[in-house]
Design a protein around this motif. Structure first.
Motif, PDB file in Angstrom:
ATOM      1  N   LEU A 182     -20.989 -12.001  13.499  1.00  0.00           N
ATOM      2  CA  LEU A 182     -20.905 -11.112  14.689  1.00  0.00           C
ATOM      3  C   LEU A 182     -21.671  -9.568  14.183  1.00  0.00           C
ATOM      4  N   LEU A 183     -21.925  -8.760  15.043  1.00  0.00           N
ATOM      5  CA  LEU A 183     -22.534  -7.617  14.903  1.00  0.00           C
ATOM      6  C   LEU A 183     -21.516  -6.569  14.867  1.00  0.00           C
ATOM      7  N   GLY A 184     -21.100  -5.834  13.956  1.00  0.00           N
ATOM      8  CA  GLY A 184     -19.788  -5.179  13.946  1.00  0.00           C
ATOM      9  C   GLY A 184     -19.839  -4.309  12.702  1.00  0.00           C
ATOM     10  N   PHE A 185     -18.709  -3.318  12.649  1.00  0.00           N
ATOM     11  CA  PHE A 185     -18.811  -2.265  11.604  1.00  0.00           C
ATOM     12  C   PHE A 185     -17.890  -3.015  10.375  1.00  0.00           C
ATOM     13  N   SER A 186     -18.533  -2.551   9.190  1.00  0.00           N
ATOM     14  CA  SER A 186     -17.950  -3.329   7.975  1.00  0.00           C
ATOM     15  C   SER A 186     -16.452  -2.898   7.780  1.00  0.00           C
ATOM     16  N   HIS A 187     -15.977  -1.683   8.322  1.00  0.00           N
ATOM     17  CA  HIS A 187     -14.515  -1.317   8.098  1.00  0.00           C
ATOM     18  C   HIS A 187     -13.718  -1.538   9.260  1.00  0.00           C
ATOM     19  N   ASP A 188     -14.175  -1.942  10.272  1.00  0.00           N
ATOM     20  CA  ASP A 188     -13.557  -2.592  11.501  1.00  0.00           C
ATOM     21  C   ASP A 188     -13.450  -3.869  11.944  1.00  0.00           C
ATOM     22  N   GLN A 189     -14.352  -4.324  12.251  1.00  0.00           N
ATOM     23  CA  GLN A 189     -14.330  -5.751  12.882  1.00  0.00           C
ATOM     24  C   GLN A 189     -14.032  -6.742  11.635  1.00  0.00           C
ATOM     25  N   SER A 190     -14.438  -6.683  10.417  1.00  0.00           N
ATOM     26  CA  SER A 190     -14.175  -7.213   9.182  1.00  0.00           C
ATOM     27  C   SER A 190     -12.668  -7.216   9.026  1.00  0.00           C
ATOM     28  N   MET A 191     -12.003  -6.069   9.258  1.00  0.00           N
ATOM     29  CA  MET A 191     -10.448  -6.441   9.016  1.00  0.00           C
ATOM     30  C   MET A 191      -9.693  -6.932  10.117  1.00  0.00           C
ATOM     31  N   LYS A 192     -10.273  -6.925  11.651  1.00  0.00           N
ATOM     32  CA  LYS A 192      -9.574  -7.559  12.454  1.00  0.00           C
ATOM     33  C   LYS A 192      -9.827  -8.966  12.194  1.00  0.00           C
ATOM     34  N   ILE A 193     -10.871  -9.640  11.946  1.00  0.00           N
ATOM     35  CA  ILE A 193     -11.017 -10.988  11.557  1.00  0.00           C
ATOM     36  C   ILE A 193     -10.019 -11.360  10.185  1.00  0.00           C
ATOM     37  N   LEU A 258       0.814   3.661  11.590  1.00  0.00           N
ATOM     38  CA  LEU A 258       1.521   2.874  12.002  1.00  0.00           C
ATOM     39  C   LEU A 258       2.900   3.496  12.389  1.00  0.00           C
ATOM     40  N   GLU A 259       3.170   4.499  11.995  1.00  0.00           N
ATOM     41  CA  GLU A 259       4.094   5.477  12.264  1.00  0.00           C
ATOM     42  C   GLU A 259       4.165   5.833  13.827  1.00  0.00           C
ATOM     43  N   ALA A 260       2.654   6.338  13.988  1.00  0.00           N
ATOM     44  CA  ALA A 260       2.557   6.557  15.467  1.00  0.00           C
ATOM     45  C   ALA A 260       2.510   5.328  16.371  1.00  0.00           C
ATOM     46  N   ASP A 261       1.843   4.209  15.740  1.00  0.00           N
ATOM     47  CA  ASP A 261       1.730   2.923  16.693  1.00  0.00           C
ATOM     48  C   ASP A 261       1.874   1.706  15.745  1.00  0.00           C
ATOM     49  N   SER A 262       3.058   1.279  16.026  1.00  0.00           N
ATOM     50  CA  SER A 262       3.241  -0.193  14.982  1.00  0.00           C
ATOM     51  C   SER A 262       2.080  -1.107  15.390  1.00  0.00           C
ATOM     52  N   LYS A 263       1.439  -1.102  16.566  1.00  0.00           N
ATOM     53  CA  LYS A 263       0.645  -2.158  16.878  1.00  0.00           C
ATOM     54  C   LYS A 263      -1.042  -1.650  16.482  1.00  0.00           C
ATOM     55  N   ALA A 264      -0.865  -0.736  15.659  1.00  0.00           N
ATOM     56  CA  ALA A 264      -2.564  -0.263  15.201  1.00  0.00           C
ATOM     57  C   ALA A 264      -2.999  -1.304  14.070  1.00  0.00           C
ATOM     58  N   GLY A 265      -2.120  -2.251  13.709  1.00  0.00           N
ATOM     59  CA  GLY A 265      -2.687  -3.221  12.686  1.00  0.00           C
ATOM     60  C   GLY A 265      -1.924  -3.320  11.743  1.00  0.00           C
ATOM     61  N   LYS A 266      -2.213  -4.159  10.487  1.00  0.00           N
ATOM     62  CA  LYS A 266      -1.405  -4.308   9.298  1.00  0.00           C
ATOM     63  C   LYS A 266      -1.746  -3.306   8.194  1.00  0.00           C
ATOM     64  N   LYS A 267      -0.617  -2.912   7.484  1.00  0.00           N
ATOM     65  CA  LYS A 267      -1.156  -1.839   6.434  1.00  0.00           C
ATOM     66  C   LYS A 267      -2.158  -2.317   5.679  1.00  0.00           C
ATOM     67  N   GLU A 268      -1.949  -3.444   5.203  1.00  0.00           N
ATOM     68  CA  GLU A 268      -3.084  -3.922   3.966  1.00  0.00           C
ATOM     69  C   GLU A 268      -4.466  -4.103   4.424  1.00  0.00           C
ATOM     70  N   THR A 269      -4.586  -4.271   5.783  1.00  0.00           N
ATOM     71  CA  THR A 269      -6.001  -4.290   6.270  1.00  0.00           C
ATOM     72  C   THR A 269      -6.348  -2.755   6.932  1.00  0.00           C
TER      73      THR A 269
END
Length: 333
Positions: A182-193, A258-269
């Motif tokens: 996919l076309l995406g940003f290396s620091h964004d969509q890669s982490m979502k995948i 994550l403290e502001a929004d727990s749904k922001a993602g996973k800490k590692e990624t």
């Protein structure tokens, strides 16, 4: 909390800013509208807020998720938000049409645009894309520079098959195997995948093929620059210090999100994505975050004119797209 209504805010209070006492006034209420849903690049704003760096500048900060650079620019242009976090290519496109918006600092001096897929597929160069299926989102920043990437990489439109969809559909296409990349940003969509599958992702960086347009940063309305210059200086000082502090403690910056929004993602990624973004902050070692220059903006405009369909008159209007007048000076330590 529903992420579509996500907002965080600091409490207003009596604060002291360097060399300027504000004890007689409450903090200025300021809203920052981001470019997209939360991802690692946004960590400095949350970390700076948590550390009180905006508060020390007399700023009572609200941070809101965005729905794309274009939408954020419209909000800034309409004065419904004082500051936006957007892609520089969107600033140029809006500016050439007369939008009263100006970049006051570019955070990513190197562009994160890429074509990415699972590392296990061994798609590592532009040539490896031949015969592959590429997922895109029509009209987004990546799709607009895709023709330039093809030209720079000596590829033809017919060398690949395109499938189109919104941001989530694009991710799902790669995850399900309907698309190779996919076309995406290396620091964004890669982490979502990686979040969704646990699998490593490899990005083919457009910048490796001569497409190194400066990317996301802060934008404000022209009236804000002329009518509240001190506020803009204080905001950019706090934002710069926030980015520098977050660089030194990426994990804590991710925790602040994550403290502001727990749904922001996973800490590692979130941490990994932020660390990838910090590698895009500067071209020279002594360059502070948000400190871009006229030559970098010129190269970006040149690319947009040559490959992105932007009117050539943009080359004569560089000074209308950005300013460095509100950035802090060199670091003292």
């Amino acid at each position: 909390m529903d992420r579509r209504t996500f907002v965080i805010a600091t409490g207003a209070g009596l604060v002291a800013a360097p060399a300027l006492i504000r004890s007689a006034h409450s903090a200025d209420k300021v809203q920052l509208l981001l470019n997209w849903y939360l991802y690692g690049e946004h960590a400095p704003f949350f970390y700076g807020k948590k550390l009180g760096l905006f508060e020390k500048e007399g700023i009572d900060l609200t941070i809101m998720e965005g729905r794309g650079s274009g939408v954020t620019l419209q909000a800034v242009g309409a004065k419904s938000t004082q500051f936006g976090h957007v892609d520089m290519s969107a600033v140029v496109r809006a500016g050439i049409r007369g939008a009263p918006v100006v970049s006051t600092g570019v955070l990513l001096q190197k562009n994160p645009a890429s074509a990415m897929g699972f590392a296990e597929k061994n798609i590592r160069t532009a040539n490896d894309l031949k015969g592959k299926t590429v997922a895109t989102t029509p009209g987004d920043a990546l799709s607009q520079v895709w023709p330039a990437f093809l030209k720079k990489a000596n590829l033809r439109d017919s060398d690949v098959r395109l499938v189109q969809g919104d941001a989530q559909t694009k991710l799902n296409a790669v995850i399900s195997g309907q698309a190779d990349v996919l076309l995406g940003f290396s620091h964004d969509q890669s982490m979502k995948i990686k979040d969704a599958t646990g699998k490593a992702v490899f990005p083919i960086m457009f910048s490796d093929y001569g497409l190194n347009a400066v990317a996301t940063g802060i934008v404000a309305h022209r009236d804000t620059l002329s009518g509240s210059p001190d506020l803009v200086r204080r905001f950019m000082r706090a934002a710069t210090l926030s980015a520098e502090a977050a660089e030194k403690n990426a994990g804590a910056a991710a925790d602040a999100m994550l403290e502001a929004d727990s749904k922001a993602g996973k800490k590692e990624t979130l941490t990994e994505g932020f660390e990838i973004s910090t590698k895009l902050y500067r071209v020279t070692a002594d360059q502070r975050p948000f400190h871009t220059n006229a030559n970098a903006v010129k190269e970006t405009v040149d690319l947009l004119v040559e490959y992105g369909g932007v009117d050539p008159s943009a080359k004569e209007k560089l000074a209308t797209f950005f300013t460095t007048d509100f950035l802090p000076g060199k670091a003292t330590n």
